[in-house]
Motif scaffolding. Sequence first.
Motif, PDB file in Angstrom:
ATOM      1  N   HIS A  46     -15.319   9.122  29.651  1.00  0.00           N
ATOM      2  CA  HIS A  46     -15.169   7.915  28.834  1.00  0.00           C
ATOM      3  C   HIS A  46     -15.683   6.714  29.625  1.00  0.00           C
ATOM      4  O   HIS A  46     -14.915   5.898  30.114  1.00  0.00           O
ATOM      5  CB  HIS A  46     -13.675   7.729  28.508  1.00  0.00           C
ATOM      6  N   ILE A  61     -15.304   2.563  23.026  1.00  0.00           N
ATOM      7  CA  ILE A  61     -16.079   2.852  21.815  1.00  0.00           C
ATOM      8  C   ILE A  61     -15.320   2.294  20.613  1.00  0.00           C
ATOM      9  O   ILE A  61     -14.098   2.364  20.563  1.00  0.00           O
ATOM     10  CB  ILE A  61     -16.217   4.392  21.638  1.00  0.00           C
ATOM     11  N   GLU A  79     -14.474   2.924  16.893  1.00  0.00           N
ATOM     12  CA  GLU A  79     -14.526   3.927  15.826  1.00  0.00           C
ATOM     13  C   GLU A  79     -14.468   3.219  14.479  1.00  0.00           C
ATOM     14  O   GLU A  79     -13.638   2.335  14.271  1.00  0.00           O
ATOM     15  CB  GLU A  79     -13.353   4.912  15.940  1.00  0.00           C
ATOM     16  N   SER A 110     -24.856   2.840  12.843  1.00  0.00           N
ATOM     17  CA  SER A 110     -24.890   4.275  13.127  1.00  0.00           C
ATOM     18  C   SER A 110     -24.202   4.519  14.463  1.00  0.00           C
ATOM     19  O   SER A 110     -24.085   3.600  15.295  1.00  0.00           O
ATOM     20  CB  SER A 110     -26.325   4.777  13.224  1.00  0.00           C
ATOM     21  N   THR A 111     -23.795   5.756  14.676  1.00  0.00           N
ATOM     22  CA  THR A 111     -23.179   6.115  15.958  1.00  0.00           C
ATOM     23  C   THR A 111     -24.127   5.773  17.102  1.00  0.00           C
ATOM     24  O   THR A 111     -25.310   6.092  17.045  1.00  0.00           O
ATOM     25  CB  THR A 111     -22.831   7.614  15.968  1.00  0.00           C
ATOM     26  N   GLY A 112     -23.595   5.132  18.120  1.00  0.00           N
ATOM     27  CA  GLY A 112     -24.404   4.761  19.276  1.00  0.00           C
ATOM     28  C   GLY A 112     -24.927   3.341  19.222  1.00  0.00           C
ATOM     29  O   GLY A 112     -25.375   2.797  20.235  1.00  0.00           O
ATOM     30  N   ARG A 140     -20.103  -0.188  21.800  1.00  0.00           N
ATOM     31  CA  ARG A 140     -20.857   0.820  21.083  1.00  0.00           C
ATOM     32  C   ARG A 140     -20.007   1.416  19.965  1.00  0.00           C
ATOM     33  O   ARG A 140     -18.797   1.566  20.126  1.00  0.00           O
ATOM     34  CB  ARG A 140     -21.290   1.923  22.050  1.00  0.00           C
ATOM     35  N   GLU A 185     -18.930   4.337  17.050  1.00  0.00           N
ATOM     36  CA  GLU A 185     -18.947   5.748  16.686  1.00  0.00           C
ATOM     37  C   GLU A 185     -18.455   5.852  15.259  1.00  0.00           C
ATOM     38  O   GLU A 185     -17.326   5.440  14.954  1.00  0.00           O
ATOM     39  CB  GLU A 185     -18.046   6.560  17.616  1.00  0.00           C
ATOM     40  N   SER A 188     -16.796   7.537  12.374  1.00  0.00           N
ATOM     41  CA  SER A 188     -15.789   8.583  12.501  1.00  0.00           C
ATOM     42  C   SER A 188     -14.934   8.681  11.255  1.00  0.00           C
ATOM     43  O   SER A 188     -14.379   7.686  10.788  1.00  0.00           O
ATOM     44  CB  SER A 188     -14.893   8.267  13.711  1.00  0.00           C
ATOM     45  N   THR A 192     -10.371   0.745  18.762  1.00  0.00           N
ATOM     46  CA  THR A 192     -10.999   0.867  20.081  1.00  0.00           C
ATOM     47  C   THR A 192      -9.928   0.967  21.152  1.00  0.00           C
ATOM     48  O   THR A 192      -8.743   0.766  20.908  1.00  0.00           O
ATOM     49  CB  THR A 192     -11.961  -0.293  20.392  1.00  0.00           C
TER      50      THR A 192
END
Lengths: 59, 954
Positions: free
Chosen positions: B847, B851, B853, B865-867, B882, B884, B886, B896
């Motif tokens: 980790h 991130i 979510e 988009s993811t990333g 960033r 993700e 989900s 987060t």
Amino acid sequence: MGNDIARQLAHLDEEEAVTRIVAHLDRFWDPRMRRTLQALAAAGDDTLDPRLAAAARRL
Amino acid sequence: MTTLDQPALGEPGGYAPEPDLGTPPVASQADATVTIDGRQVTVPAGTSVMRAAAVAGIDVPKLCATDSLKAFGSCRMCLVEVDGARGTPASCTTPCADGMVVSTQTEQVQRLRRNVMELYLSDHPADCQGCARGSCEMQAMAVTVGAVEARYGNGRDHLAESSYDASNPYFDYDPAACIVCSRCVRACGEVQGTFALTVEGRGFDSRITPGGTDFLSSECVSCGACVQACPTSALQEKSLIELGMPTRVVDTTCAYCGVGCSFRAEVQGTGEDTQVVRMMPAKTGGANEGHSCVKGRFAYGYTNHPDRQLHPMVRDSIDDEWRVVSWEEAVAKAADGFSAIQRDHGVGAIGGISSSRCTNEEVYVVQKMVRAAFGNNNVDTCARVCHSPTGYGLNQTFGTSAGTQDFKSVEQADVVLLIGANPTDAHPVFASRLKRRLRQGAQIVVADPRRIDLVHGPHVEAAAHLPVLPGSNVAFVNAMAHTVVTEGLHDEAFLRERCENVDSYLAFIARPENSPEATEEVTGIPAEQLRAAARLYAEAPNAAIYYGLGVTEHSQGSTMVMGMANLAMITGNIGREGVGVNPLRGQNNVQGSCDMGSFPHELPGYRHISRPEVRAIYEDLWGRTLDPEPGLRIPNMFDSALAGTFRGLYVQGEDIAQSDPNTQHVEAALRSMDLVVVQDLFLNETARFAHVFLPGTSFLEKDGTFTNAERRINRVRPALPPRQGKDEWQITCDIAAAMGFPMPYAGAHEIMDEIAATTPTFAGVSFARLDAEGSMQWPVTDAAPHGTPTMHVGEFVRGKGNLVETVYVPTTERTNRRFPLVLTTGRILSQYNVGAQTRRTANQTWHPEDILEIHPADAHVRGISTGDLVELSSRVGSTTLRAEVSERMPAGVVYTTFHHPVTGANVVTTENSDWATNCPEYKVTAVEVGVANARGLTDAEAAARDEREPAGRS
């Protein structure tokens, strides 16, 4: 912060709510915070919940 | 005759593994007496012959058996003969029957074992490094069973040609050394409950595999249970491969989460040259019973990290460079500074914050210094920002500020109601215990906005997942109680006998506005689904509530805690095993730091500062008059600092600049102070605003106690002396002494003696008693000399249980067109809180950054988009991280973690807080998310890193 306490106790009748607010402030608030609140109530700050203002006057 | 069915402690002073009795203990009312090799032994009926033999002091050779796992009966090394029985049964799978006569060393079984061992050796490397090192049992076992020949020739070292897997940062997998005993596979399933490992292939092609990939890419959660279970060196700690076998053992307690696992620190060397070889979870540990997680077992490298500060430092202004000074100079600067502030601005102008990562003894002296040397009650602790509502809520309803059960209690639960907690990430060892119970047939209801792992996973399927919308917990719990009461599922007899305010509460909760139908829109839970969950909870023989910060960190956190206590009371789920209201505490000693009087309104043992008879205990002992008024809480300290009435702060092991909400506000408050003293392992975020830095000690250097979430007081013992030359409690005492209030102690044990002498719930606690008992759960009193695993049995601590009318009052933090999403925050398995420890270990592998979510629909409309790098903004600030995408998230909610300072999740959290305790409302922040400018992040990241990385020592 004080208004949050008054909001939580809004379902009670006025006398009980004010008594409970006073007890909470006595139990958990530093005296300088209480003094600040008292000053705001004395100055008629209209952002204070009326029950909080009543409690402040009773501190 | 031996009746003791407990492992003995290893020899003090040397290295010995914990005794392994081969198969797990059996709970049975009946006993069986058997004779093994002429020795008579009495064990609970159903105990294996292998375990009975071990209890009698007879080691039966074994390879596939270990007492943390159910008997498997595959290795054929433990064969015995039983009088009157045919053949040579495996002792691990043969239960003792009364009167049984067993022989473990007949010529026949010896011959069989030798032959089996030779077959194993034919497939084990002759030059096995583990055998040479002493960490692989194969050569030793060969000697034990007399397998000196190798009639089958040196074997194929099966799978030697297959790849050695070094992908995991903490352990290696060498298939060549593996004997496919399946201990690792079973440990992953039975102990950890992850089921990441399996046996692939048949016969000589059999191999252990983490699902057809390498360990790092697999489902493995790196708890290390497989490494611990492996009898060979096929699974081996990298640290042991590098350093070799340990030479001594120090029994101690983990310094991560509130589960408080007991560990054997297996070390080499003595004094300052001590090196930790590995951390081995202790089977005798009451909280963990031989299990651990990736943090506790492996992530101790931070104690030796180059960022670790080992010298006191001072500076006149926070813009100056740090200057290394002597302890005397640093302590004098702190003490003189505090005294000067008090002279100029009053007694109440300074205060202290104690740490939930420090020991009870270290915390106790901080509150003592504040109350006696500072002469005020401006002391608070990081529990303010996590479980202060637990303290308030459970005290109001039950009469004590702590959970009601021990962790083992969950083994008796039939239904578990899990609210706002994610144990597989945040309390992994408890999660393993819980999952084991679920595999036995207990049911779980998960109330959490996110679809956490306990909703659906290997051998886990929640009876219901109720994605309660952030901020609506009180409406949810009221609807649960409403269903119970209006459907007549409540325990009238329990209520009448054990509780007060019964009629008024029942009338309140039965009101239509508390019905699942009325609250459906607020909670987001369909009424029928909620009713089904309420029935499941109410109708279970034993139903237990477990909860986390998803309950407390709200503006109605305290109300919610009382709401859960109400629910437990109306169903009679209090006062026995398998039930209760159980906070999963965040930090290793957050329970202890609260117990020790770290709150500004309470002396140790949760006794209000206004009580003259309690103050008198301390006034008589300390010779100082105590202020009878409560002091400032952490958020009040910040407000008062900005108002100019609070100007000096001592912060022990706590990174308020990163962990507290609304970072800008906190930083402005810290910047406005005349003197900030930080005591920590690292130059953390808060140290950027400090004038005096006092280096602290890691748990490996501490002597004291931690108290976990089940009130268990565990010893923390030093594996090595303080690396910076001074115990942390001594630093605090030195400052107090320099301010004219000496606090002399010969050692940490004397601090505990003072705690026990002044705190009724700790009356029977001392280091000597803890050393003898292993651990004890408070209250430890004359009435409960060994401690109290289950509280409120027969009577609540306050007498009658107090049913409180828990009116749902929505938070003032609202979403709108500008901030249409709700942000909620949490933890991930490999990282811990602000990451000060785990970011300085190989846990970074899993980790490396926080991130965000986000639900696919919310992501889609924003083109995320993811990333992608996204900007997360609230009414108070914004940050970049960033994303993700989900499906774990419900639409409208993003999530987060807050492990990385560069993300600064708390830049966006607001100052809203729990009405009763000021616990911040981390779990509800109205936000917007949009795709960020990548270049912007890079610049920001660089700036943050430049600014925040610790400066080198000058």
